[in-house]
Design a protein around this motif. Structure first.
Motif, PDB file in Angstrom:
ATOM      1  N   ASP A  91     -13.112 -10.109  30.828  1.00 44.06           N
ATOM      2  CA  ASP A  91     -12.565  -9.404  31.994  1.00 44.06           C
ATOM      3  C   ASP A  91     -13.594  -8.474  32.622  1.00 44.06           C
ATOM      4  O   ASP A  91     -13.264  -7.698  33.526  1.00 44.06           O
ATOM      5  CB  ASP A  91     -11.296  -8.642  31.598  1.00 44.06           C
ATOM      6  N   HIS A  92     -14.849  -8.556  32.121  1.00 42.35           N
ATOM      7  CA  HIS A  92     -15.993  -7.872  32.738  1.00 42.35           C
ATOM      8  C   HIS A  92     -15.777  -6.362  32.878  1.00 42.35           C
ATOM      9  O   HIS A  92     -16.216  -5.754  33.856  1.00 42.35           O
ATOM     10  CB  HIS A  92     -16.308  -8.472  34.117  1.00 42.35           C
ATOM     11  N   ARG A  93     -15.106  -5.762  31.904  1.00 38.65           N
ATOM     12  CA  ARG A  93     -14.821  -4.325  32.021  1.00 38.65           C
ATOM     13  C   ARG A  93     -14.577  -3.717  30.647  1.00 38.65           C
ATOM     14  O   ARG A  93     -14.490  -4.408  29.645  1.00 38.65           O
ATOM     15  CB  ARG A  93     -13.589  -4.086  32.901  1.00 38.65           C
ATOM     16  N   GLU A  94     -14.455  -2.374  30.661  1.00 41.84           N
ATOM     17  CA  GLU A  94     -13.987  -1.646  29.486  1.00 41.84           C
ATOM     18  C   GLU A  94     -12.599  -1.094  29.830  1.00 41.84           C
ATOM     19  O   GLU A  94     -11.960  -1.572  30.766  1.00 41.84           O
ATOM     20  CB  GLU A  94     -14.979  -0.544  29.107  1.00 41.84           C
ATOM     21  N   PHE A  95     -12.126  -0.088  29.102  1.00 36.16           N
ATOM     22  CA  PHE A  95     -10.783   0.434  29.338  1.00 36.16           C
ATOM     23  C   PHE A  95     -10.661   1.019  30.751  1.00 36.16           C
ATOM     24  O   PHE A  95     -11.586   1.622  31.272  1.00 36.16           O
ATOM     25  CB  PHE A  95     -10.439   1.508  28.305  1.00 36.16           C
TER      26      PHE A  95
ATOM     27  N   PHE B 281      -7.049  -7.512  27.076  1.00 36.82           N
ATOM     28  CA  PHE B 281      -8.186  -7.944  27.883  1.00 36.82           C
ATOM     29  C   PHE B 281      -9.414  -8.139  26.998  1.00 36.82           C
ATOM     30  O   PHE B 281      -9.541  -7.528  25.928  1.00 36.82           O
ATOM     31  CB  PHE B 281      -8.486  -6.941  28.998  1.00 36.82           C
ATOM     32  N   ILE B 282     -10.299  -9.023  27.430  1.00 37.47           N
ATOM     33  CA  ILE B 282     -11.552  -9.252  26.709  1.00 37.47           C
ATOM     34  C   ILE B 282     -12.607  -8.326  27.315  1.00 37.47           C
ATOM     35  O   ILE B 282     -12.940  -8.449  28.494  1.00 37.47           O
ATOM     36  CB  ILE B 282     -11.996 -10.719  26.802  1.00 37.47           C
TER      37      ILE B 282
ATOM     38  N   GLY C 147      -2.842  -7.938  18.304  1.00 37.69           N
ATOM     39  CA  GLY C 147      -3.774  -8.796  17.582  1.00 37.69           C
ATOM     40  C   GLY C 147      -5.065  -8.074  17.225  1.00 37.69           C
ATOM     41  O   GLY C 147      -5.379  -7.009  17.773  1.00 37.69           O
ATOM     42  N   ASN C 148      -5.830  -8.656  16.315  1.00 41.62           N
ATOM     43  CA  ASN C 148      -7.142  -8.104  15.973  1.00 41.62           C
ATOM     44  C   ASN C 148      -8.159  -8.330  17.085  1.00 41.62           C
ATOM     45  O   ASN C 148      -9.203  -7.683  17.121  1.00 41.62           O
ATOM     46  CB  ASN C 148      -7.657  -8.731  14.672  1.00 41.62           C
ATOM     47  N   PHE C 149      -7.843  -9.256  17.976  1.00 43.65           N
ATOM     48  CA  PHE C 149      -8.700  -9.558  19.115  1.00 43.65           C
ATOM     49  C   PHE C 149      -7.795  -9.895  20.283  1.00 43.65           C
ATOM     50  O   PHE C 149      -6.740 -10.499  20.074  1.00 43.65           O
ATOM     51  CB  PHE C 149      -9.616 -10.756  18.786  1.00 43.65           C
ATOM     52  N   PRO C 150      -8.077  -9.494  21.524  1.00 37.73           N
ATOM     53  CA  PRO C 150      -9.235  -8.730  21.982  1.00 37.73           C
ATOM     54  C   PRO C 150      -8.929  -7.232  21.991  1.00 37.73           C
ATOM     55  O   PRO C 150      -8.410  -6.714  20.996  1.00 37.73           O
ATOM     56  CB  PRO C 150      -9.442  -9.283  23.390  1.00 37.73           C
ATOM     57  N   SER C 151      -9.222  -6.542  23.144  1.00 34.32           N
ATOM     58  CA  SER C 151      -8.857  -5.134  23.332  1.00 34.32           C
ATOM     59  C   SER C 151      -7.443  -5.047  23.904  1.00 34.32           C
ATOM     60  O   SER C 151      -6.981  -5.961  24.601  1.00 34.32           O
ATOM     61  CB  SER C 151      -9.824  -4.442  24.302  1.00 34.32           C
ATOM     62  N   PHE C 152      -6.787  -3.917  23.628  1.00 29.27           N
ATOM     63  CA  PHE C 152      -5.443  -3.668  24.154  1.00 29.27           C
ATOM     64  C   PHE C 152      -5.392  -2.236  24.687  1.00 29.27           C
ATOM     65  O   PHE C 152      -6.047  -1.340  24.164  1.00 29.27           O
ATOM     66  CB  PHE C 152      -4.384  -3.853  23.059  1.00 29.27           C
ATOM     67  N   GLU C 153      -4.578  -2.042  25.729  1.00 28.73           N
ATOM     68  CA  GLU C 153      -4.440  -0.714  26.332  1.00 28.73           C
ATOM     69  C   GLU C 153      -3.068  -0.583  26.963  1.00 28.73           C
ATOM     70  O   GLU C 153      -2.418  -1.588  27.292  1.00 28.73           O
ATOM     71  CB  GLU C 153      -5.521  -0.498  27.399  1.00 28.73           C
ATOM     72  N   ALA C 154      -2.623   0.666  27.121  1.00 26.87           N
ATOM     73  CA  ALA C 154      -1.346   0.915  27.798  1.00 26.87           C
ATOM     74  C   ALA C 154      -1.431   2.253  28.527  1.00 26.87           C
ATOM     75  O   ALA C 154      -2.057   3.207  28.042  1.00 26.87           O
ATOM     76  CB  ALA C 154      -0.190   0.926  26.805  1.00 26.87           C
ATOM     77  N   TYR C 155      -0.777   2.304  29.682  1.00 28.09           N
ATOM     78  CA  TYR C 155      -0.760   3.499  30.519  1.00 28.09           C
ATOM     79  C   TYR C 155       0.639   3.662  31.094  1.00 28.09           C
ATOM     80  O   TYR C 155       1.395   2.688  31.215  1.00 28.09           O
ATOM     81  CB  TYR C 155      -1.779   3.378  31.652  1.00 28.09           C
ATOM     82  N   ALA C 156       0.978   4.900  31.465  1.00 34.00           N
ATOM     83  CA  ALA C 156       2.298   5.156  32.055  1.00 34.00           C
ATOM     84  C   ALA C 156       2.199   6.252  33.106  1.00 34.00           C
ATOM     85  O   ALA C 156       1.329   7.135  33.022  1.00 34.00           O
ATOM     86  CB  ALA C 156       3.297   5.556  30.969  1.00 34.00           C
TER      87      ALA C 156
ATOM     88  N   PHE D 285      -2.353   4.390  24.893  1.00 31.02           N
ATOM     89  CA  PHE D 285      -3.276   4.025  23.827  1.00 31.02           C
ATOM     90  C   PHE D 285      -4.357   3.119  24.390  1.00 31.02           C
ATOM     91  O   PHE D 285      -4.201   2.504  25.443  1.00 31.02           O
ATOM     92  CB  PHE D 285      -2.559   3.337  22.649  1.00 31.02           C
ATOM     93  N   ALA D 286      -5.462   3.021  23.674  1.00 26.85           N
ATOM     94  CA  ALA D 286      -6.549   2.100  24.009  1.00 26.85           C
ATOM     95  C   ALA D 286      -7.223   1.744  22.695  1.00 26.85           C
ATOM     96  O   ALA D 286      -7.672   2.633  21.965  1.00 26.85           O
ATOM     97  CB  ALA D 286      -7.539   2.751  24.976  1.00 26.85           C
ATOM     98  N   ILE D 287      -7.288   0.451  22.392  1.00 24.90           N
ATOM     99  CA  ILE D 287      -7.813   0.025  21.102  1.00 24.90           C
ATOM    100  C   ILE D 287      -8.768  -1.153  21.275  1.00 24.90           C
ATOM    101  O   ILE D 287      -8.441  -2.142  21.942  1.00 24.90           O
ATOM    102  CB  ILE D 287      -6.656  -0.307  20.127  1.00 24.90           C
ATOM    103  N   ASP D 288      -9.966  -1.007  20.712  1.00 25.67           N
ATOM    104  CA  ASP D 288     -10.989  -2.055  20.780  1.00 25.67           C
ATOM    105  C   ASP D 288     -10.608  -3.230  19.875  1.00 25.67           C
ATOM    106  O   ASP D 288      -9.725  -3.109  19.019  1.00 25.67           O
ATOM    107  CB  ASP D 288     -12.329  -1.500  20.309  1.00 25.67           C
ATOM    108  N   PRO D 289     -11.314  -4.356  20.014  1.00 23.02           N
ATOM    109  CA  PRO D 289     -11.134  -5.427  19.027  1.00 23.02           C
ATOM    110  C   PRO D 289     -11.419  -4.885  17.628  1.00 23.02           C
ATOM    111  O   PRO D 289     -12.233  -3.969  17.455  1.00 23.02           O
ATOM    112  CB  PRO D 289     -12.181  -6.468  19.444  1.00 23.02           C
ATOM    113  N   ALA D 290     -10.754  -5.427  16.627  1.00 26.93           N
ATOM    114  CA  ALA D 290     -11.006  -5.004  15.256  1.00 26.93           C
ATOM    115  C   ALA D 290     -12.483  -5.195  14.922  1.00 26.93           C
ATOM    116  O   ALA D 290     -13.115  -6.138  15.419  1.00 26.93           O
ATOM    117  CB  ALA D 290     -10.132  -5.793  14.290  1.00 26.93           C
ATOM    118  N   PRO D 291     -13.051  -4.316  14.097  1.00 30.14           N
ATOM    119  CA  PRO D 291     -14.477  -4.448  13.753  1.00 30.14           C
ATOM    120  C   PRO D 291     -14.826  -5.840  13.232  1.00 30.14           C
ATOM    121  O   PRO D 291     -14.149  -6.379  12.358  1.00 30.14           O
ATOM    122  CB  PRO D 291     -14.657  -3.387  12.659  1.00 30.14           C
ATOM    123  N   GLY D 292     -15.870  -6.413  13.824  1.00 35.72           N
ATOM    124  CA  GLY D 292     -16.343  -7.724  13.395  1.00 35.72           C
ATOM    125  C   GLY D 292     -15.512  -8.906  13.852  1.00 35.72           C
ATOM    126  O   GLY D 292     -15.838 -10.054  13.537  1.00 35.72           O
TER     127      GLY D 292
END
Length: 239
Positions: free
Chosen positions: A75-79, A38-39, A186-195, A206-213
């Motif tokens: 996607d107008h949100r965070e994790f 998600f962005i 990918g280095n962009f955008p954000s990625f997350e997973a839940y179970a 896990f929850a990972i932001d876009p790569a720095p820069g």
């Protein structure tokens, strides 16, 4: 002894054989796993990569990689652990564990909205195809079940757009009730997973932001993989 009398005896013998083989026929779990790209609505390490939509409170957009004056909604949100949270791309897996596990998956792409960066108006929308998404059959060995899952899709409003993608291996431990995910994202955008386990609450894998820069330019890697990063989420207890 007649057939009716033999039935419980045979059933007991089969149950004993299964227990003796180390297979617990009673331990059948329903595991739900969702991974999403998600962005996010903010990207502090890349100033200017994400902007507020003019006149639209709580809405954000990312400029086109070329100077077209066009922007695309985030996607107008965070994790978020909400199974219905907006995303560019998602894979929702349902696993029924056991000696012969079964699994199903729903791949989905979010609605892409293009608008003028300057005004936020003149919206155009489309939804990407998920024909490049996949899931393998679950494989069981001892207490472990593994499933390979992946997804890839590009911006449907840009001809030849590079693809957001992720792919990896889900590992569920039937004895420990843990789930891990080893993947490439990918280095962009954000990625997350839940179970979740047996209808319980979703827990973060896990929850990972876009790569720095990074910006959407990071999606252009010509298939060489330099726009990707490995991810290894440690086992998370689901119960």
């Amino acid at each position: 002894m007649d057939r009716q009398a033999l039935t419980p005896v045979i059933g007991s013998l089969l149950f004993g054989l299964l227990l003796g083989s180390g297979v617990d026929v009673r331990a059948q779990d329903t595991v739900r796993f969702v991974v999403r790209a998600f962005i996010p609505k903010s990207h502090p390490t890349s100033p200017g990569a994400i902007k507020a939509v003019p006149g639209q409170s709580g809405m954000f957009m990312v400029p086109d990689v070329l100077p077209t004056g066009q922007c695309f909604d985030t996607d107008h949100r965070e994790f978020s652990a909400d199974p219905a949270a907006s995303s560019r791309l998602s894979s929702a897996v349902k696993l029924i564990s056991g000696a012969s596990p079964t699994a199903s998956v729903i791949h989905a792409a979010g609605r892409t909205v293009r608008r003028k960066c300057a005004t936020g108006g003149d919206e155009t929308a489309a939804t990407a195809q998920t024909t490049a998404c996949h899931m393998g059959q679950p494989a069981a060995a001892g207490n472990l079940i593994q499933i390979v899952v992946g997804c890839s899709a590009g911006n449907p409003l840009v001809l030849g757009a590079p693809k957001i993608d992720y792919g990896g291996t889900i590992t569920y431990d039937m004895a420990a009730k843990t789930l891990a995910f080893q993947a490439t994202v990918g280095n962009f955008p954000s990625f997350e997973a839940y179970a979740s386990l047996n209808g319980g609450p979703f827990k973060k894998i896990f929850a990972i932001d876009p790569a720095p820069g990074s910006t959407p330019w990071a999606l252009f890697d010509a298939g060489l993989g330099f726009g990707s990063r490995p991810l290894s989420a440690q086992p998370v207890k689901l119960n």
